[in-house]
Design a protein around this motif. Sequence first.
Motif, short mmCIF file in Angstrom:
data_model
loop_
_atom_site.label_atom_id
_atom_site.label_comp_id
_atom_site.label_asym_id
_atom_site.label_seq_id
_atom_site.Cartn_x
_atom_site.Cartn_y
_atom_site.Cartn_z
N ALA A 52 0.83 -1.20 0.00
CA ALA A 52 0.00 0.00 0.00
C ALA A 52 0.87 1.26 0.00
N PRO A 53 0.26 2.42 -0.29
CA PRO A 53 0.99 3.68 -0.13
C PRO A 53 1.53 3.83 1.28
N SER A 54 2.52 4.68 1.44
CA SER A 54 3.27 4.74 2.70
C SER A 54 2.36 5.03 3.91
N TRP A 55 1.37 5.92 3.77
CA TRP A 55 0.55 6.26 4.93
C TRP A 55 -0.31 5.06 5.35
N LEU A 56 -0.79 4.28 4.39
CA LEU A 56 -1.54 3.07 4.73
C LEU A 56 -0.62 2.00 5.30
N ARG A 57 0.61 1.97 4.79
CA ARG A 57 1.58 1.00 5.28
C ARG A 57 1.89 1.26 6.75
N TYR A 58 2.10 2.52 7.10
CA TYR A 58 2.39 2.85 8.50
C TYR A 58 1.17 2.60 9.39
N LEU A 59 0.00 2.83 8.83
CA LEU A 59 -1.23 2.57 9.59
C LEU A 59 -1.36 1.08 9.89
N ALA A 60 -1.05 0.24 8.90
CA ALA A 60 -1.10 -1.21 9.09
C ALA A 60 -0.07 -1.66 10.12
N ILE A 61 1.14 -1.11 10.03
CA ILE A 61 2.19 -1.46 11.00
C ILE A 61 1.76 -1.06 12.41
N PHE A 62 1.17 0.12 12.55
CA PHE A 62 0.70 0.58 13.86
C PHE A 62 -0.35 -0.37 14.41
N TYR A 63 -1.32 -0.75 13.58
CA TYR A 63 -2.38 -1.68 14.01
C TYR A 63 -1.78 -3.00 14.45
N ILE A 64 -0.90 -3.55 13.63
CA ILE A 64 -0.30 -4.86 13.92
C ILE A 64 0.48 -4.83 15.24
N ASP A 65 1.27 -3.78 15.43
CA ASP A 65 2.07 -3.68 16.65
C ASP A 65 1.18 -3.55 17.89
N ILE A 66 0.14 -2.73 17.78
CA ILE A 66 -0.74 -2.49 18.93
C ILE A 66 -1.47 -3.77 19.33
N PHE A 67 -2.06 -4.44 18.37
CA PHE A 67 -2.89 -5.60 18.71
C PHE A 67 -2.09 -6.88 18.93
N ARG A 68 -0.82 -6.88 18.56
CA ARG A 68 0.04 -7.98 18.99
C ARG A 68 0.49 -7.79 20.43
N ALA A 69 0.48 -6.54 20.88
CA ALA A 69 0.93 -6.23 22.24
C ALA A 69 -0.20 -6.29 23.26
N LEU A 70 -1.43 -5.95 22.84
CA LEU A 70 -2.55 -5.92 23.77
C LEU A 70 -3.05 -7.33 24.08
N PRO A 71 -3.30 -7.65 25.34
CA PRO A 71 -3.95 -8.93 25.67
C PRO A 71 -5.37 -8.96 25.14
N ILE A 72 -5.82 -10.13 24.73
CA ILE A 72 -7.18 -10.25 24.18
C ILE A 72 -8.21 -9.83 25.22
N LEU A 73 -7.96 -10.15 26.48
CA LEU A 73 -8.92 -9.80 27.53
C LEU A 73 -9.13 -8.30 27.61
N VAL A 74 -8.05 -7.53 27.46
CA VAL A 74 -8.17 -6.07 27.51
C VAL A 74 -9.00 -5.57 26.32
N ALA A 106 -3.90 -9.35 13.47
CA ALA A 106 -2.55 -8.80 13.62
C ALA A 106 -1.49 -9.90 13.50
N PHE A 107 -1.73 -11.04 14.15
CA PHE A 107 -0.77 -12.14 14.07
C PHE A 107 -0.78 -12.78 12.68
N THR A 108 -1.96 -12.89 12.08
CA THR A 108 -2.06 -13.46 10.73
C THR A 108 -1.32 -12.60 9.72
N ALA A 109 -1.39 -11.29 9.88
CA ALA A 109 -0.70 -10.39 8.97
C ALA A 109 0.80 -10.63 8.97
N GLU A 110 1.36 -10.85 10.15
CA GLU A 110 2.80 -11.10 10.24
C GLU A 110 3.17 -12.46 9.66
#
Length: 224
Positions: A52-74, A106-110
Amino acid sequence: MELIHTFFNWEILVESFPILLRGLGNTIMLGCAAIFFGCIGGLILCLMRLYAPSWLRYLAIFYIDIFRALPILVVLILIYYALPLAGIRFTSFTSATIALSMVLAAFTAEVCRAGIENISKGQFEAASALGLSFWITMRKVILPQALKVVIPPLTSNCVSIYKDTSLASVVAMPDLLKQATDAQALMANPTPLIGAAIIYLAFLWPLVRLVSYLEERGKQQHSR
């Protein structure tokens, strides 16, 4: 004998079994829905991150990082308890599906990214030389090859999601664990929880063995 009568009471187990089966049905439906939406969302996120274009790419990276770090319960608690404060309400099943799907995506994307990057760039160049469009190249050339790489870790993630469906009991969804807990309170005996553990084991152990088989087969194919 007292221990067996308390934790492995056969009469109580038989009496609670229909209740546990209803919970198992809800658990299976929840897991299937989360895996379906999570895998589709993960593939979309993967393609966004890679192409994707750079701004969408960074948005995807941000999403992936956040939801790989957050516990599912939270995530689940935020969706079920916090969103109603903003006027957005979901049922317990929908909330659990959304939470599990968002984390799995998020995990599937990686996993998909690793699989696609494992494919030689020569495959892209050959497809381009044949005049294939990007989407046809991905669908007919790249993804079928990447699938062989991503299936074992993706299957492992799906098994983890099925285990995490037990967290849905926090939002009062009648999954297997919630039904077992209610049966325990109703019958004043912990045997239904033991029954739920046995059902989880019987359901998930074959999937765990499947993951091991796929990993071993992948190693054999890679060594050839």
